[in-house]
Design a protein around this motif. Structure first.
Motif, short mmCIF file in Angstrom:
data_model
loop_
_atom_site.label_atom_id
_atom_site.label_comp_id
_atom_site.label_asym_id
_atom_site.label_seq_id
_atom_site.Cartn_x
_atom_site.Cartn_y
_atom_site.Cartn_z
N LEU A 149 0.81 -1.21 0.00
CA LEU A 149 0.00 0.00 0.00
C LEU A 149 0.84 1.26 0.00
O LEU A 149 1.91 1.31 0.61
CB LEU A 149 -0.90 0.03 1.24
N ASP A 150 0.32 2.28 -0.67
CA ASP A 150 0.83 3.65 -0.55
C ASP A 150 -0.37 4.56 -0.30
O ASP A 150 -1.37 4.47 -1.03
CB ASP A 150 1.52 4.11 -1.84
N TYR A 151 -0.29 5.41 0.71
CA TYR A 151 -1.33 6.38 0.97
C TYR A 151 -0.91 7.74 0.43
O TYR A 151 0.28 8.09 0.47
CB TYR A 151 -1.60 6.48 2.47
N SER A 152 -1.87 8.52 -0.05
CA SER A 152 -1.52 9.84 -0.58
C SER A 152 -0.90 10.72 0.50
O SER A 152 -0.08 11.59 0.21
CB SER A 152 -2.75 10.51 -1.19
N SER A 153 -1.27 10.47 1.76
CA SER A 153 -0.69 11.25 2.86
C SER A 153 0.56 10.59 3.45
O SER A 153 1.26 11.20 4.25
CB SER A 153 -1.72 11.42 3.98
N TYR A 154 0.83 9.34 3.03
CA TYR A 154 1.94 8.61 3.66
C TYR A 154 2.45 7.53 2.71
O TYR A 154 2.09 6.37 2.82
CB TYR A 154 1.46 7.98 4.98
N PRO A 155 3.30 7.91 1.74
CA PRO A 155 3.87 6.90 0.82
C PRO A 155 4.74 5.92 1.59
O PRO A 155 5.44 6.27 2.53
CB PRO A 155 4.70 7.75 -0.15
N MET A 156 4.70 4.68 1.17
CA MET A 156 5.49 3.63 1.80
C MET A 156 6.93 3.72 1.32
O MET A 156 7.19 3.98 0.14
CB MET A 156 4.90 2.27 1.43
N ALA A 157 7.87 3.52 2.22
CA ALA A 157 9.29 3.57 1.85
C ALA A 157 9.61 2.45 0.87
O ALA A 157 9.11 1.33 1.00
CB ALA A 157 10.16 3.43 3.10
N ARG A 158 10.43 2.76 -0.13
CA ARG A 158 10.83 1.75 -1.10
C ARG A 158 11.78 0.75 -0.45
O ARG A 158 12.63 1.12 0.37
CB ARG A 158 11.50 2.41 -2.30
#
Length: 303
Positions: A149-158
């Motif tokens: 998941l990636d959230y628009s307010s909280y992108p997940m670290a690669r």
């Protein structure tokens, strides 16, 4: 004497995980069985591979050298398996995928139907994990792939060595007790004074919601922590607070709630993660394509 492939795998896992207990837990062995096999490997090597520090083991210089060779050997064995998979008539294989609750109850059945229609030779096994745990399992080879998941307010670290392909984009919506707020679009600030039902802040979802609220100028008063969206929805239906839920989490919505679009239009992107070294596996690409089509049919296209 040639080292055992099985023991080299245990050495590789020890280097990765740090303790014999962690290796045993990950591979479903007893601690004593892992210790015995590592001792046999050390005897085969004819030189110390480990040294004790406290209750744990650390690799010696010779152990680190052998662990490096183990990585190369195990990767070659895996590549050979993939080559055999590709050469097998029809490309028959079984993929192990990491899922979590909202994917398992909605997107998973739809995607498997498309995959079964187009690629009946590909079987899929699933393992339900917390979203925060899936990438580690893919990276260490426990899973072939996983939803992330990636959230628009909280992108997940690669994560190094992992590739990710988006398959769906969900909207996040406000869920409130029925009749508590006039119908129509609401802003997060309209909910600032309400009690909230949110996942724990250690979870990606819980963190993303808190960040979105803070960006809107307030810290939510969290009355109830609920990890599963279905649980949060049930608590809202009981009049115990408000929450944010995703499209996939809203596939089954209880009586007693209103689902309202948010002015801020937050989203989350569902992607499939797999190891970069597996990019050429046609079966993985078929899986991704099938789930992208399923998401499109559900109105959640990532295109």
């Amino acid at each position: 004497m040639e080292p055992s492939l099985h023991r080299l795998r245990l050495l590789h896992e020890l280097e990765r995980r740090g303790t014999v207990t962690a290796v045993a837990s990950a591979l479903d062995y007893t601690v004593s069985a892992v210790s015995q096999q590592l001792s046999l490997l050390e005897r085969e090597a004819g030189t110390p591979l480990f040294e004790r520090r406290g209750r744990g083991l650390v690799l010696t210089e010779a152990g680190l050298v052998l662990a490096g060779h183990a990585r190369t050997i195990l990767a070659a064995v895996e590549d050979a398996g993939h080559a055999m998979e590709s050469a097998r008539e029809g490309g028959a294989t079984t993929l192990t995928a990491g899922v979590w609750a909202s994917v398992a109850t909605s997107l998973l059945p739809a995607g498997l139907r498309v995959l079964g229609r187009d690629h009946p030779q590909i079987s899929v096994r699933t393992r339900e994990l917390a979203p925060e745990d899936t990438t580690g399992a893919v990276r260490d080879g426990s899973l072939d792939l996983s939803f992330v998941l990636d959230y628009s307010s909280y992108p997940m670290a690669r994560v190094p060595d992992l590739a990710r392909l988006p398959v769906a984009v969900e909207s996040l919506r406000a869920v409130v007790p029925r009749g508590s707020i006039p119908g129509g679009e609401v802003s997060l600030t309209d909910l600032a004074g309400a009690p909230w039902v949110i996942a724990h802040p250690r979870s990606h979802f819980g963190r993303a919601v808190r960040i979105a609220c803070r960006e809107a100028g307030f810290d939510p008063e969290v009355r109830h922590e609920a990890g599963e969206q279905s649980t949060a929805l049930a608590l809202v239906a009981a009049g115990l607070g408000v929450t944010i839920a995703s499209d996939l989490g809203l596939v089954t919505t209880p009586e007693g709630v209103d689902v309202l679009p948010l002015v801020e239009s937050p989203t989350r992107t569902v992607s499939v993660a797999f190891r970069e070294r597996d990019t050429r596996r046609s079966q993985l690409r078929a899986f991704v394509d099938a789930f992208a089509e399923a998401a499109d049919l559900m109105g959640l296209s990532a295109a």
